[in-house]
Scaffold this active site. Sequence first.
Site, PDB file in Angstrom:
ATOM      1  N   ASP A   4      -3.554  -0.383  -3.293  1.00 48.47           N
ATOM      2  CA  ASP A   4      -4.810  -1.564  -2.616  1.00 48.47           C
ATOM      3  C   ASP A   4      -6.039   0.055  -1.632  1.00 48.47           C
ATOM      4  O   ASP A   4      -6.865  -0.898  -1.524  1.00 48.47           O
ATOM      5  CB  ASP A   4      -4.111  -1.768  -1.888  1.00 48.47           C
ATOM      6  CG  ASP A   4      -3.470  -1.671  -0.615  1.00 48.47           C
ATOM      7  OD1 ASP A   4      -3.331  -0.505  -0.686  1.00 48.47           O
ATOM      8  OD2 ASP A   4      -2.682  -2.724   0.374  1.00 48.47           O
ATOM      9  N   SER A   5      -5.576   0.902  -1.987  1.00 45.87           N
ATOM     10  CA  SER A   5      -7.229   2.068  -1.059  1.00 45.87           C
ATOM     11  C   SER A   5      -8.560   2.020  -2.068  1.00 45.87           C
ATOM     12  O   SER A   5      -9.447   2.455  -1.864  1.00 45.87           O
ATOM     13  CB  SER A   5      -6.624   3.641  -1.651  1.00 45.87           C
ATOM     14  OG  SER A   5      -6.170   3.761  -2.680  1.00 45.87           O
ATOM     15  N   ASP A  18       0.243  -1.517  -6.116  1.00 51.38           N
ATOM     16  CA  ASP A  18       0.601  -2.569  -4.720  1.00 51.38           C
ATOM     17  C   ASP A  18       0.272  -3.750  -4.372  1.00 51.38           C
ATOM     18  O   ASP A  18      -0.410  -4.347  -4.969  1.00 51.38           O
ATOM     19  CB  ASP A  18      -0.732  -2.351  -3.465  1.00 51.38           C
ATOM     20  CG  ASP A  18      -0.515  -0.508  -2.824  1.00 51.38           C
ATOM     21  OD1 ASP A  18       0.952  -0.215  -2.849  1.00 51.38           O
ATOM     22  OD2 ASP A  18      -1.191   0.284  -2.523  1.00 51.38           O
ATOM     23  N   LYS A  50       4.720  -1.637  -5.475  1.00 55.71           N
ATOM     24  CA  LYS A  50       5.162  -1.283  -4.151  1.00 55.71           C
ATOM     25  C   LYS A  50       4.569  -2.087  -3.156  1.00 55.71           C
ATOM     26  O   LYS A  50       3.482  -3.108  -3.012  1.00 55.71           O
ATOM     27  CB  LYS A  50       4.255   0.076  -3.901  1.00 55.71           C
ATOM     28  CG  LYS A  50       4.583   0.980  -1.908  1.00 55.71           C
ATOM     29  CD  LYS A  50       4.246   2.384  -2.716  1.00 55.71           C
ATOM     30  CE  LYS A  50       2.216   2.235  -2.363  1.00 55.71           C
ATOM     31  NZ  LYS A  50       0.844   1.887  -0.840  1.00 55.71           N
ATOM     32  N   GLU A  99       5.069  -2.626   1.833  1.00 61.04           N
ATOM     33  CA  GLU A  99       4.239  -1.682   2.605  1.00 61.04           C
ATOM     34  C   GLU A  99       5.413  -2.373   3.988  1.00 61.04           C
ATOM     35  O   GLU A  99       5.370  -3.515   3.810  1.00 61.04           O
ATOM     36  CB  GLU A  99       2.767  -1.830   3.083  1.00 61.04           C
ATOM     37  CG  GLU A  99       2.095  -0.815   2.621  1.00 61.04           C
ATOM     38  CD  GLU A  99       0.651  -0.845   2.801  1.00 61.04           C
ATOM     39  OE1 GLU A  99       0.497  -1.262   4.552  1.00 61.04           O
ATOM     40  OE2 GLU A  99      -0.161   0.036   2.544  1.00 61.04           O
ATOM     41  N   GLU A 137       3.885   7.898   4.608  1.00 61.99           N
ATOM     42  CA  GLU A 137       1.814   8.315   4.660  1.00 61.99           C
ATOM     43  C   GLU A 137       2.635   8.684   6.711  1.00 61.99           C
ATOM     44  O   GLU A 137       3.065   8.066   7.371  1.00 61.99           O
ATOM     45  CB  GLU A 137       1.391   7.023   4.690  1.00 61.99           C
ATOM     46  CG  GLU A 137       0.224   7.226   4.777  1.00 61.99           C
ATOM     47  CD  GLU A 137      -0.724   6.201   4.362  1.00 61.99           C
ATOM     48  OE1 GLU A 137      -0.365   5.262   3.026  1.00 61.99           O
ATOM     49  OE2 GLU A 137      -2.192   6.605   4.767  1.00 61.99           O
TER      50      GLU A 137
HETATM   51  O1  KIV Z   1      -2.972   2.482  -1.577  1.00 62.89           O
HETATM   52  C1  KIV Z   1      -2.777   3.572  -1.683  1.00 62.89           C
HETATM   53  O2  KIV Z   1      -3.633   4.611  -2.499  1.00 62.89           O
HETATM   54  C2  KIV Z   1      -1.638   4.360  -1.327  1.00 62.89           C
HETATM   55  C3  KIV Z   1      -1.379   5.729  -1.121  1.00 62.89           C
HETATM   56  C4  KIV Z   1      -1.585   6.435   0.034  1.00 62.89           C
HETATM   57  C5  KIV Z   1       0.357   6.452  -1.096  1.00 62.89           C
HETATM   58  O3  KIV Z   1      -0.629   3.150  -0.496  1.00 62.89           O
END
Ligand code: KIV
Length: 263
Positions: A42-43, A81, A110, A112, A180
């Site tokens: 989600d970055s 994510d 993934k 969080e 992280e």
């Molecule tokens: O969203 C993302 O890119 C991440 C990484 C920083 C691990 O979760």
Amino acid sequence: MNILELPEWKKQRRRLTMVTCYDAWSAKILNDTGVDMLLVGDSSGMVMHGLEDTIPVTMEMMVPQVAAVHRGAPKKFIVADLPFLAFRSDLKSNLEAVQKLMQAGAQAVKLEGYDQHNHELVAHLAKSGVPVVGHLGLTPQFVHAFGGFRVQGRSDEQRRHILEQARGLEQAGCFAIVLECVPQTLAAEITSTLSIPTIGIGAGLGCDGQVLVLHDLLGFTTGFKPKFVRNYMNGAELMRQAVENFREDVVSGRFPSEKETYE
Ligand code: KIV
């Protein structure tokens, strides 16, 4: 990559590599590299859309990105994510979100943080055939709760808490955990405590693998550069130069040439 191989990789101390990817053209290039996993993170909200943080990222943004990456990199193991709160409501809605990402081409999701809710969801997903990666430490979706983007796990209490969370995620059924921005001693302790691999970003060399945001790695990210980022090329400068060269060639009449023109 096959997740069933990971316990053996961990035993042999074979390091895992993961990079972020949000589109088909870069996925196509990454498909021909030896990198083990692509993370549709989600970055993307910050990198591709210029957002301040990942909070506004939605499933509607994530799903087409996963599909594009899958089209570009059919050989790669893709982790997607679950964006902000997409996995924090009732089980039915959480499963719908996971289903959309997996059916778009992800091989794992993934999420969080860790608490009882996430424990039950991870356990349910693992039993339903969905490989899950956990994410602890400076989890960007908690940016407001953390009072900003800060290293986590510096105090004894935080260290104990993150270690417990990591154990909980392993018990729930995660096959790997991203750590992280935590002190390297904590990341190393978690790595030696767990039997599943840890993938670090700003967590030191003691992890079983490393992940970087592709645009950071390539030097396309301008402005603030976190300490843990290594630029393997100066992408922003190369791009600026290439576009300037094109502009100059157009203005001076050097582009297109005879060879670039149809009879
Ligand atoms: O969203 C993302 O890119 C991440 C990484 C920083 C691990 O979760």
